[in-house]
Design a protein around this motif. Structure first.
Motif, PDB file in Angstrom:
ATOM      1  N   TRP A 478       0.838  -1.199   0.000  1.00  0.00           N
ATOM      2  CA  TRP A 478       0.000   0.000   0.000  1.00  0.00           C
ATOM      3  C   TRP A 478       0.870   1.245   0.000  1.00  0.00           C
ATOM      4  O   TRP A 478       2.059   1.198   0.299  1.00  0.00           O
ATOM      5  CB  TRP A 478      -0.988  -0.029   1.169  1.00  0.00           C
ATOM      6  N   TRP A 507      -1.779  -3.302  -5.473  1.00  0.00           N
ATOM      7  CA  TRP A 507      -1.475  -2.057  -4.788  1.00  0.00           C
ATOM      8  C   TRP A 507      -2.741  -1.492  -4.161  1.00  0.00           C
ATOM      9  O   TRP A 507      -3.839  -1.630  -4.703  1.00  0.00           O
ATOM     10  CB  TRP A 507      -0.874  -1.050  -5.766  1.00  0.00           C
ATOM     11  N   SER A 508      -2.566  -0.847  -3.005  1.00  0.00           N
ATOM     12  CA  SER A 508      -3.690  -0.227  -2.318  1.00  0.00           C
ATOM     13  C   SER A 508      -3.241   1.100  -1.727  1.00  0.00           C
ATOM     14  O   SER A 508      -2.092   1.526  -1.919  1.00  0.00           O
ATOM     15  CB  SER A 508      -4.223  -1.159  -1.225  1.00  0.00           C
ATOM     16  N   HIS A 509      -4.133   1.749  -0.981  1.00  0.00           N
ATOM     17  CA  HIS A 509      -3.865   3.078  -0.420  1.00  0.00           C
ATOM     18  C   HIS A 509      -4.884   3.314   0.682  1.00  0.00           C
ATOM     19  O   HIS A 509      -5.866   2.570   0.819  1.00  0.00           O
ATOM     20  CB  HIS A 509      -3.983   4.150  -1.512  1.00  0.00           C
ATOM     21  N   GLY A 530     -10.930   4.083  -4.134  1.00  0.00           N
ATOM     22  CA  GLY A 530     -10.414   2.967  -3.353  1.00  0.00           C
ATOM     23  C   GLY A 530     -11.101   1.657  -3.646  1.00  0.00           C
ATOM     24  O   GLY A 530     -10.468   0.593  -3.658  1.00  0.00           O
ATOM     25  N   SER A 533      -9.853  -0.084  -6.810  1.00  0.00           N
ATOM     26  CA  SER A 533      -8.438  -0.446  -6.765  1.00  0.00           C
ATOM     27  C   SER A 533      -8.347  -1.951  -6.512  1.00  0.00           C
ATOM     28  O   SER A 533      -9.342  -2.591  -6.176  1.00  0.00           O
ATOM     29  CB  SER A 533      -7.725   0.318  -5.654  1.00  0.00           C
ATOM     30  N   SER A 534      -7.146  -2.499  -6.645  1.00  0.00           N
ATOM     31  CA  SER A 534      -7.045  -3.951  -6.468  1.00  0.00           C
ATOM     32  C   SER A 534      -7.435  -4.349  -5.052  1.00  0.00           C
ATOM     33  O   SER A 534      -8.118  -5.346  -4.848  1.00  0.00           O
ATOM     34  CB  SER A 534      -5.638  -4.443  -6.815  1.00  0.00           C
ATOM     35  N   HIS A 535      -7.039  -3.535  -4.063  1.00  0.00           N
ATOM     36  CA  HIS A 535      -7.405  -3.791  -2.675  1.00  0.00           C
ATOM     37  C   HIS A 535      -7.860  -2.489  -2.029  1.00  0.00           C
ATOM     38  O   HIS A 535      -7.376  -1.414  -2.387  1.00  0.00           O
ATOM     39  CB  HIS A 535      -6.244  -4.425  -1.915  1.00  0.00           C
ATOM     40  N   SER A 536      -8.778  -2.588  -1.092  1.00  0.00           N
ATOM     41  CA  SER A 536      -9.530  -1.415  -0.617  1.00  0.00           C
ATOM     42  C   SER A 536      -9.549  -1.385   0.904  1.00  0.00           C
ATOM     43  O   SER A 536     -10.144  -2.255   1.539  1.00  0.00           O
ATOM     44  CB  SER A 536     -10.964  -1.474  -1.137  1.00  0.00           C
ATOM     45  N   ARG A 537      -8.916  -0.334   1.475  1.00  0.00           N
ATOM     46  CA  ARG A 537      -8.832  -0.249   2.932  1.00  0.00           C
ATOM     47  C   ARG A 537      -9.146   1.169   3.408  1.00  0.00           C
ATOM     48  O   ARG A 537      -8.551   2.141   2.958  1.00  0.00           O
ATOM     49  CB  ARG A 537      -7.439  -0.649   3.417  1.00  0.00           C
TER      50      ARG A 537
END
Length: 760
Positions: A478, A507-509, A530, A533-537
């Motif tokens: 991230w 990738w995340s953010h 978000g 995106s590939s991953h979401s946090r």
């Protein structure tokens, strides 16, 4: 690092020596070695009292040629070294024709005319890619007496440079000075958490500098027609990786340095955290989890940040009894609600922790040259560093993590790993300068391998902040500590796209930004981005990131885009499988997908999500967005509106939409279940057909949710006003032509072939 004073002069105290010609060449079947003096040799006396450079050339894989220049070969090489799991023996072939020597590796050829002034030429398919000229190979001593090896590769007219890790400076690297040196610098400076000595250009090749320590780049900056890279060493090695397309470059680069593991499909859902320095306990966790359920927002992962442990004692892996008196019970109760659990860790041991004394006694902590444990008070008082070059220390550290896995933790956020000292001694004798960047690789690898061992293949997952070359094997990464405003949102995307062009598939953010508190508008727009995106946090620093803190509409937006991501899970899992198999990232810079479109070369505020979805996040308060549409008719997945390119588009969007466009001739699978990321994707799957031209055909794979492979396959063709679908799926399925309001056809179980009308 700059050595010259303009074009003609050297900087004060700097002496440079460059290869001038080939004095001798030795060839083998698959490699050649060139010997280059640093002055023209006209007579025997010219061979005295002057350096001779050794340049070894070989191929570690098809389409890749390596060049290693050495001044003094007797220097001690203490490591660490990058690994090349995809290297091949004898991949190159040497051919000599009179004074011309060539090394070929597939389509890529290195050509040297031994009678001419020093010149290396890399070509492929009849086209020169780049050259090494009169100042392109050599060494420099500076005013402090330090010895640097340097290389220079020519840049052609209009040649653009990308990559070098997750960088937040302008997306195109031309004109920039870049130091490959891990730093905890946030997302608003030239420093970076993920420094990768690999770049690629729009002329069909990439370059990997095989040096784990500091690599200093001058990208069309010191010499505007060159990419220069230098290291403080006696040897410099780089690899030229041929494409010709950007995708093929990444495929070859990641085949050599390692492909990303496939993250578990449950990680595609929404992650929520306690945030960093906020107040929280089990009641807070329950309030957050319950609040999401009450508002109809499905949650997949709950993350507990630093203060799940006692203050002043990170990391001792002991739950704070005041806030979490029954951790095993709490995690069991969360898991009963279908949640996975992530826990924050880092590689540091605070002095107050009992582990400090244990680690010091057993020799598990990094030491100074005098034998004392290296410590400082930044981050944690008296903090020490675990020495992962010591196998016993690695086993000790991962043994502590096993206790967390035993009580129900599923994955770890491997934070930090950038501020690694260079005035230390490593257990295995590694060079401290080379270990500064490489340390994070050892840290993430140790944790990832433990998760693979305990949870099984396909279940291992990190949320890592720092990385170096090869770190793409241990996803997910991230973007680090960003501010909470639109500029930070845009710079985060820039960094993620740059990382994707550096070989990282996932990738995340931090949705909403980390530092500060976002406005409701920023939160809602970042939530859209978000969840695409590939991953979401959702994560913050001093403030929570639960959507109801930002208003009722923020709740609605979070719900809508979480449900959308769940429906897109089979599509995203397929993109994830592609990243795992080929190294092509899930989130792709437009230049990666459209390398022949000049307008795509500099785009960094939009991206392709997988093969067929274009995403243009909104970075403005009033919802105005400008984005570029490549050739063809594209369909907004949310509104059904069609846009024909190539052209620039300006639109205004409310908080429930954004430009999310399906590619012409695409067929995108939507899962029937919007409540969870993992479901029986093939059952009731909806195939959305977009702007399908007469004669077009596409094959759609419905992937497995538990690893590589597929569960069903659909082949869609159009002929005139008829659409034909054939499938091996025995389950019921649907097909929709156009946007969300398009014509829907429902097919019962056992329909292996269907002929459907395609509207004029």
């Amino acid at each position: 690092m700059k050595f010259t004073d303009g074009y003609w002069l050297m900087r004060p105290g700097v002496t440079a020596r460059y290869a001038t010609e080939v004095a001798d060449v030795r060839t083998g079947e698959d490699r050649m070695t060139l010997y280059a003096p640093v002055k023209h040799v006209r007579r025997r006396g010219d061979t005295l009292n002057s350096p001779l450079l050794t340049i070894e050339c070989w191929s570690p894989a098809e389409g890749v040629i390596g060049v290693r220049t050495t001044h003094h070969a007797g220097s001690v090489q203490r490591g660490p070294e990058f690994a090349f799991p995809g290297s091949e023996q004898g991949a190159g072939k040497v051919r000599r024709d009179g004074d011309v020597v060539e090394l070929s590796a597939g389509e890529l050829t290195l050509r040297v005319d031994t009678t001419q002034p020093w010149h290396l030429e890399f070509s492929a398919d009849g086209r020169v890619l780049t050259t090494v000229g009169e100042r392109g190979t050599g060494f420099v001593t500076d005013a402090e007496g330090r010895h640097h090896m340097l290389g220079q590769l020519s840049l052609g007219v209009g040649e653009l440079v990308y990559g070098l890790g997750e960088r937040f400076t302008p997306f195109v690297r031309n004109g920039q000075v870049v130091d490959i040196w891990q730093a905890d610098g946030g997302t608003s400076s030239e420093q970076a958490y993920k420094n990768i000595p690999f770049h690629l250009t729009n002329k069909g090749y990439g370059v990997f500098v095989n040096h784990p320590g500091k690599v200093s780049y001058e990208v069309g900056s010191e010499s505007v027609g060159q990419v220069q890279f230098s290291v403080e060493d006696q040897s410099l090695e780089y690899l030229i990786v041929y494409g010709p397309t950007p995708k093929r470059i990444l495929e070859r680069y990641t085949a050599l340095t390692g492909r990303p593991a496939l993250p578990p499909a449950w990680s595609l859902g929404l992650w929520l955290t306690t945030s960093f320095t906020t107040d929280y306990d089990e009641a807070t966790v329950n309030r957050f989890v319950g609040g999401m359920a009450e508002r109809g927002i499905p949650l997949s992962v709950f993350h507990l940040d630093c203060f799940w442990m006692r203050e002043y004692q990170w990391c001792d892996f002991v739950w704070d009894p005041d806030t979490f008196p029954d951790p095993a019970g709490m995690l069991a109760r969360l898991k009963e609600q279908g949640l996975r659990i992530s826990a924050w860790i880092n590689p540091y041991i605070a002095q107050k922790s009992e582990l400090f004394a244990e680690g010091m006694r057993e020799g598990y902590l990094v030491r100074r040259p005098d034998g004392s444990v290296w410590q400082w008070d930044l981050w944690q008082p008296g903090m020490a560093l675990v020495d992962f070059t010591n196998p016993a220390a690695t086993a000790w550290y991962t043994g502590k993590l096993r206790t967390l896995l035993d009580v129900g933790v599923d994955c770890f956020k491997t934070d930090f790993g950038e501020r690694i000292p260079t005035d230390v001694v490593w257990h295995d004798g590694s060079d401290p300068e080379r270990m500064h960047n490489y340390y994070t690789h050892l840290f993430n690898r140790a944790v990832f391998e433990l998760l693979t061992e305990v949870r099984g293949e396909g279940e291992a997952l990190l949320f890592a902040r720092s990385a170096t070359a090869g770190g793409q094997q241990y996803p997910v990464h991230w973007g680090g500590d960003c501010e909470s405003h639109f500029n930070a949102m845009a710079e985060s995307l820039r960094g993620g796209l740059s990382l994707g062009l550096s070989g990282f598939g996932f990738w995340s953010h931090d949705i909403g930004g980390f530092e500060g508190t976002p406005t409701p508008a920023v939160f809602k727009r970042w939530t859209q981005f978000g969840l695409l995106s590939s991953h979401s946090r959702l994560h913050g620093s001093k403030s929570y990131r639960v959507p109801w803190d930002f208003g009722d509409e923020a709740v609605d937006v979070t719900r809508e885009f979480t449900l959308l991501k769940h429906r897109l899970a089979p599509y995203l899992q397929r993109a994830s499988q592609q990243a795992h198999a080929t190294g092509i990232p899930v989130m792709r810079a437009m230049v990666l997908e459209f390398p022949d479109d000049p307008a795509a070369a500099t785009l960094d505020r939009q991206y392709m999500l997988g093969d067929d979805l274009l995403v243009a996040p909104v970075f403005t308060e009033d919802g105005t967005v400008e984005y570029y549409v490549p050739e063809g008719t594209w369909t907004n997945v949310l509104t059904g509106q069609q846009v024909t390119g190539p052209r620039w588009v300006r639109e205004q969007h409310g908080f429930h939409t954004l430009p999310l466009l399906a590619r012409p001739d695409s067929v995108i699978p939507f899962g029937a279940d919007d409540q969870r990321p993992v479901s029986a994707w093939a059952e009731g799957v909806e195939l959305r057909v977009h702007a399908f031209a007469d004669g077009a055909e596409r094959t759609v794979v419905i992937p497995r949710s538990d690893g590589p492979g597929e569960t069903a396959r659909f082949h869609v063709t159009r002929s005139g006003d008829r659409l034909t679908v054939t499938t091996d799926s025995p389950l019921p399925w649907q097909l929709r032509i156009g946007g969300p309001d398009g014509t829907l056809h429902t097919q019962p179980a056992g329909t292996s072939e269907a002929h459907l009308p395609y509207p004029a």
